[in-house]
Design a protein around this motif. Structure first.
Motif, short mmCIF file in Angstrom:
data_model
loop_
_atom_site.label_atom_id
_atom_site.label_comp_id
_atom_site.label_asym_id
_atom_site.label_seq_id
_atom_site.Cartn_x
_atom_site.Cartn_y
_atom_site.Cartn_z
N LYS A 170 17.63 13.55 33.54
CA LYS A 170 18.73 14.36 32.98
C LYS A 170 20.00 13.54 32.93
CE LYS A 170 17.56 19.09 34.09
NZ LYS A 170 17.87 20.25 34.94
N GLU A 171 20.21 12.72 33.94
CA GLU A 171 21.42 11.89 33.96
C GLU A 171 21.39 10.89 32.81
OE1 GLU A 171 22.54 12.08 38.72
OE2 GLU A 171 21.61 10.27 37.90
N LYS A 172 20.18 10.38 32.57
CA LYS A 172 20.04 9.44 31.45
C LYS A 172 20.44 10.13 30.14
CE LYS A 172 16.11 7.13 30.24
NZ LYS A 172 14.72 6.72 30.48
N LEU A 173 19.89 11.33 29.97
CA LEU A 173 20.20 12.09 28.74
C LEU A 173 21.68 12.43 28.69
CD1 LEU A 173 17.17 14.55 28.56
CD2 LEU A 173 17.78 12.86 26.84
N ALA A 174 22.23 12.81 29.83
CA ALA A 174 23.65 13.19 29.87
C ALA A 174 24.52 11.99 29.52
CB ALA A 174 24.00 13.74 31.24
N THR A 175 24.11 10.82 30.00
CA THR A 175 24.88 9.60 29.69
C THR A 175 24.83 9.32 28.19
OG1 THR A 175 24.33 8.71 31.85
CG2 THR A 175 25.14 7.14 30.22
N GLU A 176 23.62 9.47 27.63
CA GLU A 176 23.50 9.25 26.17
C GLU A 176 24.38 10.24 25.41
OE1 GLU A 176 18.82 8.12 26.46
OE2 GLU A 176 19.47 9.03 24.57
N LEU A 177 24.36 11.48 25.89
CA LEU A 177 25.19 12.51 25.24
C LEU A 177 26.67 12.15 25.35
CD1 LEU A 177 23.45 15.85 26.29
CD2 LEU A 177 23.98 15.16 23.96
N GLU A 178 27.02 11.68 26.55
CA GLU A 178 28.43 11.33 26.77
C GLU A 178 28.84 10.18 25.84
OE1 GLU A 178 29.31 10.91 30.98
OE2 GLU A 178 31.13 9.82 30.41
N ASN A 179 27.93 9.20 25.73
CA ASN A 179 28.23 8.06 24.86
C ASN A 179 28.42 8.51 23.42
OD1 ASN A 179 28.07 6.31 26.99
ND2 ASN A 179 25.97 5.68 26.58
N LEU A 180 27.51 9.39 23.00
CA LEU A 180 27.62 9.88 21.63
C LEU A 180 28.91 10.67 21.45
CD1 LEU A 180 24.01 11.00 20.64
CD2 LEU A 180 25.46 9.40 19.40
N GLU A 181 29.24 11.44 22.47
CA GLU A 181 30.45 12.25 22.38
C GLU A 181 31.68 11.35 22.29
OE1 GLU A 181 30.51 15.26 25.37
OE2 GLU A 181 32.09 16.38 24.36
N ASN A 182 31.66 10.28 23.07
CA ASN A 182 32.78 9.33 23.01
C ASN A 182 32.88 8.70 21.63
OD1 ASN A 182 33.46 9.78 25.65
ND2 ASN A 182 32.30 8.04 26.46
N GLU A 183 31.70 8.36 21.10
CA GLU A 183 31.72 7.77 19.74
C GLU A 183 32.27 8.78 18.74
OE1 GLU A 183 28.16 5.63 18.36
OE2 GLU A 183 27.59 5.45 20.46
N LEU A 184 31.84 10.04 18.90
CA LEU A 184 32.34 11.08 17.97
C LEU A 184 33.84 11.24 18.13
CD1 LEU A 184 29.50 13.74 18.31
CD2 LEU A 184 30.20 12.61 16.21
N ASN A 185 34.31 11.20 19.37
CA ASN A 185 35.75 11.33 19.59
C ASN A 185 36.49 10.16 18.93
OD1 ASN A 185 35.63 13.70 21.03
ND2 ASN A 185 35.48 12.68 23.02
N GLY A 186 35.89 8.97 19.10
CA GLY A 186 36.49 7.78 18.47
C GLY A 186 36.56 7.95 16.96
N LEU A 187 35.46 8.45 16.42
CA LEU A 187 35.41 8.64 14.96
C LEU A 187 36.40 9.71 14.52
CD1 LEU A 187 31.56 8.41 14.48
CD2 LEU A 187 33.23 6.88 13.46
N ARG A 188 36.52 10.72 15.36
CA ARG A 188 37.50 11.77 15.00
C ARG A 188 38.89 11.17 14.99
NH1 ARG A 188 35.25 15.03 19.10
NH2 ARG A 188 33.36 15.83 18.21
N GLY A 189 39.14 10.31 15.97
CA GLY A 189 40.44 9.63 16.02
C GLY A 189 40.68 8.82 14.77
N GLN A 190 39.64 8.07 14.39
CA GLN A 190 39.76 7.24 13.19
C GLN A 190 39.97 8.10 11.95
OE1 GLN A 190 36.56 4.41 12.63
NE2 GLN A 190 36.53 3.98 14.81
N LYS A 191 39.22 9.20 11.91
CA LYS A 191 39.39 10.13 10.77
C LYS A 191 40.83 10.61 10.71
CE LYS A 191 36.35 13.56 9.90
NZ LYS A 191 35.15 14.38 9.77
N GLY A 192 41.37 10.92 11.88
CA GLY A 192 42.75 11.39 11.95
C GLY A 192 43.72 10.35 11.44
N GLN A 193 43.47 9.11 11.86
CA GLN A 193 44.37 8.03 11.44
C GLN A 193 44.32 7.85 9.93
OE1 GLN A 193 43.09 4.63 13.65
NE2 GLN A 193 44.07 5.32 15.54
N VAL A 194 43.11 7.87 9.42
CA VAL A 194 42.94 7.72 7.97
C VAL A 194 43.63 8.88 7.25
CG1 VAL A 194 41.22 7.85 6.11
CG2 VAL A 194 40.85 6.32 8.05
#
Lengths: 480, 352
Positions: A170-194
């Motif tokens: 579960k921790e493995k899955l949670a870490t993957e989810l967290e990583n994806l969430e961070n990437e999504l947040n990053g992308l949201r940030g980039q979308k905002g900047q654009v």
């Protein structure tokens, strides 16, 4: 009374009775099955004999022979002269329906094995407790419970290991989810900047900048056109001047034409210079415009890329969330270790509950009945005793209480005898069974033994006494 | 004319998560699908039907590209594909905007449509799931578009929440072949007419038995099919019988032999059954080290003659204990409790 018999001979008395009434013991049956399988007929265990007994005012003769695959049982009623069917059910009825184990506990009383009063006291405490709670003096509830707890511990450890493995996953899955969430947040940030950059570009300020550039380009084009016209006009004036200077004769007119030619040349030079400057300015503004446009296109393309990547990551994130949820659902189902643990808990709880029921129905009466017998045997010296639930046994006297370990050996034997007689009555549900006393008395206290002897003679039950002690023999045979 | 019918590939699934072979299984599911396509390249078929759940969840663009590349490597095979309940067409599904290779027909809507194959006289009917559940029996009332040619239906469903299937109604539809998906076990509903191909590779521990695809031939308007086992591994349930002569070692040896005989790559659920001698304490956990074993269930019982024990110990705690459980309609836990408690009481009882 059997006097002077050795250990093996003593055992035979009780074992013979038991086997005749209840059949060959399991161990013997298993041995015989083994010998039969191996065709070793000569090793087959054989038992048999004849026992006469009285039940319900009638006398019976039971003859039995056991061997491999045989149980020849003949039950004859001597009073009616009839052969009964000899099947165990008939015999069972004659025995009052008691089981082999009850027979064991109600009939046979073995000697205490302890050497000192303290040891004997502990032994009596244990026997009393176990008899009161289970009706079977050979059980060891403490060890049973330990065994069940040990099994349970094994399963709990297994379960813990399994849970750790699940947690790791579960921790493995949670870490993957967290990583994806961070990437999504990053992308949201980039979308905002654009989006911000686009907003700036299309804001009043941005539009103004573009309009200014456009205006400037138009102005440059206008100026350029002006210069072209001026240049053309200058050339025309120049040509007119040149033609006129050749054609005209008067000096003033020639001067005028010369001035025109000069003016024309100056104008052409000026327009050429001005046009060069305008061209440079035009190119600069065009570049600015192109830059603005390319920025807009870049922003749009970035936005599309970011949107595309975002949608993909979002789908991957949603997929992984479903995966996590599914895994959680699967691993929340009861495991086999949980079932085993539940079963072990149920076993322990049931043993506890049934033991308590036995104590309430019969067990606590053993203490009361035994106290009465003890009072009788000691002529009221010991009025009652307590401690049938495994705690220290205390006897109450007229002037206080005394712990069982403080008694003399002879007194302890009397207490033990009282308990076993009470148990014999109550475990057999008041049916009158014979008792076999196997070297229970050591002959030290004559008065106690005589009291016991007197008590025994008043009993309706048969008492079979096995002893090696001379004193016991004399007292119970009435010679003392 | 030859066709291949497969379904429920579940690309992207991670079976037996947490087990040592789990990651390999994820790759093997892809690999087996690639092997099917490679097989078609070597030995071409005219039609490939994929009856739903090609993907385990919403497909990602790179997965669609990978699959499309595979399809484009078999340009002479017409591929017919639909989305099932696992990879249904969500609003933002990447299926919706994806451009497939020219030989691929993807049924885009939750409405049965009919497509005539460009190269043959075959009419293929199908629809995709746009929702995770469809409770109406949509396939019962499908009717053929005409009488000429061969009519094949791609269908995904068969339980209460996913297009319930009525075999009699299906038989009356008149299709020459119904390629079914959704149920993971390959099975024939109507011989050579309607069948579930089952999953290509088993994806969960209940997918016992052989897995693969269905290969069919259409000759003179008649369809003949056969199941082709194709998976790299199978899930198996192993029943190991234990008797009074068994020991931990003998049980381990039997298990090792069985696994060797059936294949060490396969995945097993082991169930120990029978009556063992009471003093034998099996260690099920130890058996897991002998192969790819998901679970070991110990359903053995000590070889006690309960009736005889109850009679022998009547009136005492042991007798009461047996009677307490004998009077019940025992469930699994109660059954185990009976034997656990009995064994503990008997094993610790002193001998007379």
């Amino acid at each position: 009374m059997f006097y002077g018999v050795n250990e093996a001979e003593k055992n035979i008395v009780f074992i013979f009775m038991k086997d005749m009434f209840f059949g060959m013991p399991e161990e013997g049956v298993r041995k015989n099955e083994f010998y039969t399988e191996k065709n070793a007929q000569e090793s087959v265990e054989k038992e048999g004999g004849t026992i006469w007994f009285r039940s319900g005012q009638r006398n019976y003769r039971l003859t039995r022979e056991f061997g491999a695959e045989t149980d020849d049982c003949q039950l004859f009623c001597e009073d009616t002269g009839k052969m009964l069917d000899g099947e165990n059910e008939t015999l069972e009825k004659l025995l009052g329906g008691i089981s082999e184990t009850i027979f064991d506990n109600a009939v046979l009383t073995e000697a205490l094995s302890g050497n000192s009063p303290a040891e004997m006291a502990r032994e009596i405490q244990n026997k009393l407790s176990i008899l009161s709670k289970s009706g079977d003096g050979l059980l060891d509830l403490g060890r049973s419970e330990q065994m069940l707890k040990m099994w349970r511990k094994g399963y709990l450890s297994q379960k813990e290991r399994g849970q750790k493995a699940v947690l790791r996953e579960k921790e493995k899955l949670a870490t993957e989810l967290e990583n994806l969430e961070n990437e999504l947040n990053g992308l949201r940030g980039q979308k905002g900047q654009v989006a911000q950059a686009q907003a700036r570009m299309y804001s009043a300020e941005g539009k103004e900048e573009a309009a200014v550039i456009e205006e400037q380009l138009q102005a440059i084009e206008k100026k350029n056109l002006g210069m072209v016209i001026a240049g053309a006009l200058a050339i025309i004036v120049g040509i007119v001047g040149i033609v006129g200077s050749f054609q005209l004769t008067d000096e003033m007119s020639k001067l005028g034409m010369d001035v025109c030619i000069l003016a024309a040349i100056a104008t052409v030079i000026y327009t050429l210079t001005a046009r060069r400057k305008l061209r440079m300015e035009f190119v600069k503004q065009k570049k600015k415009k192109a830059y603005l446009q390319s920025r807009q296109e870049k922003l749009k393309s970035s936005q599309e890329d970011i949107d595309g990547t975002y949608e993909e990551k979002l789908t991957a994130f949603t997929n992984l969330q479903s995966e996590y949820q599914e895994y959680e659902n699967e691993t929340s189902l009861p495991t086999s270790e949980e079932l085993e643990t539940q079963a072990l808990n149920l076993a322990m709880d049931t043993i506890g509950e049934l033991s308590r029921n036995i104590y309430l129905q019969k067990g606590r009466k053993i203490r009361i009945r035994a106290s009465r017998i003890l009072r009788e045997l000691t002529n009221g010296k010991f009025m009652e005793f307590y401690g049938d639930e495994g705690q220290r046994i205390e006897l109450s006297m007229e002037d206080g209480t005394v712990g069982v370990e403080e008694l003399e050996r002879g007194e302890i034997e009397v207490l033990y005898f009282s308990i076993r007689m009470a148990a014999s009555e109550l475990l057999a549900d008041e049916k009158i069974l014979p008792v076999v006393l196997d070297d229970v008395f050591h002959g030290k206290r004559k008065e106690s033994l005589m009291a016991i002897s007197r008590w025994m003679k008043k009993q309706p039950r048969q008492i079979i006494l096995l002893t090696k002690n001379e004193n016991v023999k004399s007292i119970f045979s009435g010679k003392q | 004319m030859r066709f291949i019918h497969l379904a429920d590939v579940h690309l992207g699934a991670v079976p037996d998560r947490g087990c040592p072979w789990s990651e390999k299984r994820e790759n093997e599911i892809w690999e087996t699908f690639r092997r099917v396509i490679a097989g078609i390249r070597e030995n071409p078929v005219d039609l490939l039907f994929i009856a739903g759940d090609l993907f385990h969840r919403q497909p990602l663009p790179y997965e669609l590209n990978e699959v499309n590349n595979l399809f484009s490597s078999i340009p002479n095979t017409s591929v017919y594909l639909m989305a099932g309940d696992s990879d249904y067409l969500k609003g933002d599904s990447f299926y919706r905007e994806f451009s497939w290779a020219p030989n691929v027909t993807f049924f885009q809507e939750e409405k049965i449509t009919c497509v005539k194959d460009t190269k043959s006289d075959v009419y293929v009917y199908g629809m995709s799931y746009e929702h995770p559940k469809i409770e109406a029996p949509v396939y019962d009332s499908v009717r053929l578009a005409g009488r000429e040619g061969v009519h094949i239906l791609l269908a995904h469903g068969g339980d209460g929440s996913h297009c319930p299937v009525n075999v009699a109604a299906l038989a009356e539809t008149g299709f020459d072949y119904i390629a079914l998906g959704h149920l993971h076990t390959p099975q024939s509903l109507i011989r050579d007419v309607a069948a579930y191909s089952g999953t290509l590779e088993p994806v969960c521990s209940n997918d016992f038995g052989e897995h693969g695809y269905i290969e069919g031939r259409i000759e003179n308007g008649k369809v003949r099919t056969r199941f082709v086992p194709f998976s790299m591994r199978t899930y198996n349930q192993l029943l190991i019988n234990v008797n009074e002569g068994s020991t931990q070692l003998s049980v381990e040896d039997t298990l090792k032999d069985e696994i060797f005989r059936r294949g060490g790559l396969n995945i097993y659920r082991v169930i120990l059954q029978g009556k063992r001698k009471p003093e034998l304490f099996l260690i099920p956990e130890k058996l897991k080290s002998f192969g790819n074993i998901t679970e070991v269930l110990d359903e053995t019982r000590p070889a006690y003659d309960l009736e005889s024990l109850q009679k022998r110990y009547a009136g005492t705690l042991i007798g009461d204990y047996i009677r307490f459980f004998q009077e019940k309609n025992r469930n699994t836990v109660e059954d185990k409790a009976l034997y656990y408690g009995l064994q503990a009481l008997l094993e610790t009882r002193r001998s007379s």
